[in-house]
Design a protein around this motif. Structure first.
Motif, PDB file in Angstrom:
ATOM      1  N   MET A 223       0.860  -1.181   0.000  1.00  0.00           N
ATOM      2  CA  MET A 223       0.000   0.000   0.000  1.00  0.00           C
ATOM      3  C   MET A 223       0.898   1.234   0.000  1.00  0.00           C
ATOM      4  O   MET A 223       1.651   1.465   0.941  1.00  0.00           O
ATOM      5  N   LEU A 225       1.724   4.606   0.791  1.00  0.00           N
ATOM      6  CA  LEU A 225       1.118   5.502   1.767  1.00  0.00           C
ATOM      7  C   LEU A 225       0.812   6.875   1.170  1.00  0.00           C
ATOM      8  O   LEU A 225      -0.089   7.566   1.614  1.00  0.00           O
ATOM      9  N   LEU A 236      -6.612   4.671   6.519  1.00  0.00           N
ATOM     10  CA  LEU A 236      -5.862   3.423   6.591  1.00  0.00           C
ATOM     11  C   LEU A 236      -6.567   2.375   7.435  1.00  0.00           C
ATOM     12  O   LEU A 236      -6.528   1.190   7.127  1.00  0.00           O
ATOM     13  N   TYR A 239      -9.034   0.675   5.394  1.00  0.00           N
ATOM     14  CA  TYR A 239      -8.363  -0.208   4.438  1.00  0.00           C
ATOM     15  C   TYR A 239      -7.944  -1.501   5.131  1.00  0.00           C
ATOM     16  O   TYR A 239      -8.172  -2.599   4.642  1.00  0.00           O
ATOM     17  N   THR A 240      -7.331  -1.338   6.293  1.00  0.00           N
ATOM     18  CA  THR A 240      -6.835  -2.494   7.022  1.00  0.00           C
ATOM     19  C   THR A 240      -7.991  -3.429   7.406  1.00  0.00           C
ATOM     20  O   THR A 240      -7.897  -4.644   7.303  1.00  0.00           O
ATOM     21  N   ALA A 244      -6.635  -6.035   4.764  1.00  0.00           N
ATOM     22  CA  ALA A 244      -5.360  -6.532   5.296  1.00  0.00           C
ATOM     23  C   ALA A 244      -5.433  -8.028   5.591  1.00  0.00           C
ATOM     24  O   ALA A 244      -6.509  -8.577   5.842  1.00  0.00           O
ATOM     25  N   ASN A 266       4.380  -3.088   4.330  1.00  0.00           N
ATOM     26  CA  ASN A 266       3.931  -2.119   5.325  1.00  0.00           C
ATOM     27  C   ASN A 266       3.229  -2.907   6.412  1.00  0.00           C
ATOM     28  O   ASN A 266       2.022  -3.158   6.338  1.00  0.00           O
ATOM     29  N   VAL A 269      -0.428  -2.341   7.906  1.00  0.00           N
ATOM     30  CA  VAL A 269      -1.325  -1.772   6.897  1.00  0.00           C
ATOM     31  C   VAL A 269      -1.927  -2.909   6.067  1.00  0.00           C
ATOM     32  O   VAL A 269      -3.035  -3.350   6.351  1.00  0.00           O
ATOM     33  N   GLU A 270      -1.166  -3.425   5.089  1.00  0.00           N
ATOM     34  CA  GLU A 270      -1.741  -4.528   4.308  1.00  0.00           C
ATOM     35  C   GLU A 270      -1.537  -5.886   4.982  1.00  0.00           C
ATOM     36  O   GLU A 270      -2.129  -6.874   4.572  1.00  0.00           O
ATOM     37  N   THR A 272      -1.188  -7.505   8.985  1.00  0.00           N
ATOM     38  CA  THR A 272      -1.100  -7.299  10.430  1.00  0.00           C
ATOM     39  C   THR A 272      -0.690  -8.581  11.139  1.00  0.00           C
ATOM     40  O   THR A 272      -0.419  -8.563  12.328  1.00  0.00           O
TER      41      THR A 272
END
Lengths: 316, 426, 175
Positions: A223, A225, A236, A239-240, A244, A266, A269-270, A272
């Protein structure tokens, strides 16, 4: 084959052949002394108008393992920032005696443009949102080798997740994966899908949960940023939440499913979940395979040209 | 009394008739039309058409400011070779043509070159910045008939409305570059299937259509005369067709390249094919041709946009948009579209002369007493465009190496033979 | 272009040559358990396989390993050749301290053997390397000579020599 600019220029035979050669290079890479004289005397220039240390080092490692000499040209320390034209840059470097240029640029099409101003081979190491053919090849290599089907991805489903619109990796991978027989599902918010995506040979889903438990490969994109500023995604956290790879989603992956990412990740972000905790993670294997694929590409482009009559005589 | 010039045995193309005759020119005017005439200088016109000289509504001459790309003299020469006896000089010079002094300079340089009439356009806003209106009344007083911010669309609706109000009062025309700029940031080619696969920032058709839609409404409100520059999309053509039916004072132009080239050429990533508005799809090209045929589009205009070679050797998204047009316009249009010669002359000369308000001396029929601004051409010669053979200082033609049909042979400006057998005489 | 082909050896001759060479290998190498037979991809591999089988038959209990080596990445004449990798290298044992019998079908200029020697080195440091070929056709460009030869055949430089289990053929190519 003179240049590698776009995966679309490769026939299926070309693709299978490069993956095949990569197997041989992988064997070299496993040796105690991972170096062969195949490209001794050739000079390869990495010309990175946009910084990408990983890709550059991967190419330079590949070149050195084939005994080529390497020139490194970084735009940040060069005259390009002073407005030198692309043509002047490439003609100047060509005059130093270079057999191949490995080119990265933030604008789509630059490697193709450069190829008209030099007799050397040009290898696209990523141009704008357009193509990143060696990434696509190394990803196809990784998946075919993992599944033990060296010439095909038939029957496999690959989910590519994230910012498809601005992704050169997605464009190369979608072309290679689908032509090798895979079904590709794009998972992204509408603002990160390319316009006219309906003309692409893919399916589209709007959340990770629609696909996560029935795919063979989850391919996460980085992703960017900076897209936040351009308002392509609302925030974000949102998105997550939808896209993610979380520990919960990783838990429902099929046992044989692979997790891939072109790097750099990241985290948070994408992704976890810690990829080390995902059995199917091949993120480091991709990096290893990247060297083999780039060796294969360099060898295929520079290893020789046409057969000469001097080869007559039974000593093949 | 000056030497007389005789066009022998030409096929005269006038709005009311097409006929074979001799045409005698003396003292800047047509002095006789008929058979068996004699003159001091005789130009054989057998098999060739003679019409009023072409008028280009859309020429970038680059002077002042970018003389390395084109000068008023080199651009005038290119125009004459293309059969043009008048060009409207776009105002995106440096300084911009938003003031009387720059306008006067451009006009004088045109007169000095003496190859065709150079009519400077004015800006709509000061510096083409879209912030405050240019001094229309002063510009109109020195002969400006057409104002435009070409290269930029006027984004502000209220400014554009005020400009059209002024246009009506001063009896001039506002020419809009139809582009909603916030929809085209970073754009390098038409936003279509090809663009999507190439990974290039796209120029959506809607960015043009939205502006056309808005400006038609502003004309409806104000009654000011509006000319729409370089239409490129099917939807724009449809909107203009309806607006004309409604009787609004709107005219429109199309470029030779939007009639002949499509977006897939950008697969080469060659900035030579980058232009604003971008090359569109076959569907758009067909709609533009229909617009020409049914009169929705009034004129062919070149958007002749010279750029120094090195600027087109940059990445596609960085290189400036624009392509040459003056020397290839007739041939490209004639190759791309099937038109009878009167329609061709109307699109290239009669209609644009009227739009530019030059109808007193340009776009006139060939008749005794009329000013002698004449192009002599054919529609059948096949030739191959060679960029290095062009007179323009720049070489950014997208047609290099392409075979085209139709050629300008001679051009007569103010009674003087300035192009003879395809060669400029000065 | 016309071609005239002459059969030099038949299938029986080839078999006899393999048997003879395998006996010579056994005689020359009393410490047979340190020998490894390595065929050069792709023309030498079938000969190496038959030599290996034969050697292991001659000496009871012998278990001489068989390998294959591809020299595509070691050639010094790329510009003269197409980029086709032959079948892969397969060296089943560490070569350090071993005696390698390198096997090819035809010995010509010696350049392939030179490349093979370099390639072998990347798999360990053999104590010795011996060379076995079915046909030595002359025209050496490097100081290389075979230890075991099936047949010496004088040829023109432009001749083509084809070696297979069914025999050896020399084709004279007149252009």
């Amino acid at each position: 084959m003179k240049h590698l600019l776009d995966t679309h220029d490769l026939s299926i035979d070309d693709i299978v052949n490069i993956l095949d050669v990569a197997d041989r290079m992988a064997e070299v890479n496993r040796r105690q002394v991972p170096k062969v004289p195949a490209l001794k005397g050739k000079t390869i220039a990495t010309v990175f108008f946009e910084d990408s240390t990983r890709t550059r080092l991967s190419f330079e490692t590949a070149a050195r393992r084939l005994s080529a000499d390497v020139l490194t040209f970084l735009a940040s320390s060069s005259s390009v920032n002073k407005g030198e034209s692309l043509r002047d840059t490439i003609e100047t470097l060509s005059a130093m005696g270079v057999q191949a240029f490995v080119v990265r640029h933030k604008s789509s099409g630059v490697p193709l443009q450069l190829s008209q101003w030099t007799d050397a081979s040009v290898i696209n190491a990523g141009d704008g949102w357009h193509q990143h053919p060696t990434q696509g090849l190394l990803d196809a290599y990784t998946i075919t080798r993992e599944f033990g089907t060296p010439t095909s991805l038939a029957g496999r489903t690959v989910a590519i997740v994230g910012d498809i619109k601005h992704s050169r990796v997605a464009r190369s991978n979608i072309d290679l994966f689908t032509r090798l027989g895979a079904r590709v599902v794009l998972v992204a918010p509408p603002s990160l899908l390319p316009s006219h995506v309906e003309t692409w040979p893919v399916d589209v889903r709007s959340t990770m949960d629609d696909v996560i438990d029935n795919v063979d490969v989850v391919y996460l994109l980085r992703m960017q940023l900076e897209r936040m500023q351009s308002a392509s995604i609302p925030n974000l956290a949102e998105y997550t939440r939808l896209y993610a790879l979380t520990p919960e989603r990783a838990a429902v992956l099929q046992d044989h499913a692979l997790l891939m990412h072109p790097g750099p990740m990241n985290r948070g972000v994408e992704i976890t979940v810690d990829p080390a905790d995902v059995a199917g993670s091949r993120i480091l294997q991709q990096v290893t395979n990247g060297v083999s694929i780039r060796m294969a590409v360099l060898f295929t482009l520079l290893g020789g040209d046409s057969v000469s009559s001097l080869t007559a005589g039974g000593e093949a | 009394m000056s030497q007389s010039l005789l066009l022998q045995n030409v096929t005269v193309v006038n709005p009311d008739a097409v006929f074979v005759s001799d045409v005698l020119i003396q003292n800047g005017r047509v002095s006789a039309i008929g058979n068996g005439l004699t003159g001091d200088i005789v130009v054989n016109g057998s098999g060739l058409y003679a019409s009023s000289g072409f008028v280009d509504l859309h020429t970038h001459l680059r002077e002042p400011g970018k003389e390395e790309a084109e000068t008023i003299e080199s651009g005038s020469r290119a125009a004459a070779l293309g059969g043009y006896t008048a060009v409207v000089a776009m105002p995106n010079t440096d300084p911009a043509q938003d003031n009387v002094a720059t306008v006067a300079f451009v006009r004088e340089q045109g007169i000095k070159a003496g190859l065709c009439e150079v009519l400077p356009s004015g800006c709509i806003t000061v510096g083409r910045l879209g912030e405050s209106l240019a001094p229309f009344d002063q510009l109109a007083k020195v002969g400006v008939t057409l104002c435009t911010d070409d290269g930029n669309g006027v984004q502000s609706e209220s400014l554009m409305q005020q400009a059209l109000v002024a246009a009506k009062k001063l009896n001039i025309t506002m020419a809009q570059h139809c582009e909603v700029s916030e929809m085209t940031i970073g754009a390098a080619m038409h936003d279509g299937e090809c663009c999507s696969h190439l990974g290039v920032p796209g120029w959506p058709a809607e960015a043009e259509v939205q502006m056309v839609l808005r400006d038609i409404e502003l004309v409806r409100r104000t009654g000011g005369r509006l000319h729409l520059l370089h239409l490129s999309t099917a939807e724009s053509v449809a909107l203009v067709r309806d607006a004309k039916k409604e009787g609004l004072p709107i005219t429109a132009e199309v470029t030779p390249h939007h009639l002949s080239l499509q977006d897939t050429l950008l697969k080469s990533f060659n900035p030579i094919f980058k232009v604003n508005p971008p090359l569109r799809t076959p569907r758009d090209i067909e709609a533009l041709k229909e617009g020409l045929a049914d009169g929705t589009i009034d004129a062919v205009a070149t958007d002749h946009a010279p750029h120094a070679g090195h600027t087109k050797e940059q990445p596609l998204d960085v290189a400036p948009p624009g392509m040459l047009g003056l020397e290839t316009a007739l041939a490209v249009v004639n190759t791309a579209v099937t038109l009878d010669v009167q329609k061709l002359a109307a699109l290239m000369s009669w209609n644009p002369a009227r739009i530019a308000r030059l109808e007193s001396h340009q776009g006139r029929p060939l008749a005794v007493g009329e000013p002698a601004n004449i192009a002599v051409w054919d529609t059948t010669s096949v030739w191959t465009v060679q960029k290095d053979a062009l007179a323009s200082k720049s070489k950014n033609t997208p047609y290099h190496g392409m075979a085209v049909r139709g050629r300008v042979h001679h051009t007569i400006f103010n009674g003087e033979l300035v192009v003879h057998e395809g060669k400029a005489l000065k | 272009m016309t071609t005239t082909a002459v059969d030099i050896l038949g299938a029986d001759d080839v078999s006899r040559a393999i048997t003879r060479i395998s006996h010579e290998i056994v005689e020359r190498n009393p410490a047979l358990d340190s020998v490894v037979i390595v065929g050069m991809q792709t023309g030498g591999t079938w000969i190496a396989k038959r030599l290996c089988e034969s050697v292991n038959k001659i000496v009871e209990g012998a278990n001489v390993p068989l390998g294959a080596i591809d020299i595509s990445l070691y050639r010094d004449d790329y510009s003269l050749r197409p980029v086709v990798l032959s079948a892969p290298t397969d060296i089943p044992v560490d070569l350090t301290g071993r005696t390698v019998v390198l096997v090819d079908d035809v010995l010509f200029t010696g350049r392939t053997v030179r490349a093979a020697l370099e390639a072998l080195n990347d798999y360990g440091r053999p104590r010795a390397v011996q060379l076995a070929v079915m046909v030595d056709r002359g025209h050496r460009e490097l100081p290389i000579r075979p230890d075991y030869v099936g047949k010496n055949i004088p040829t023109h430089f432009s001749d083509e020599v084809a070696v297979g289990p069914n025999g050896v053929t020399v084709s004279a190519v007149a252009t």
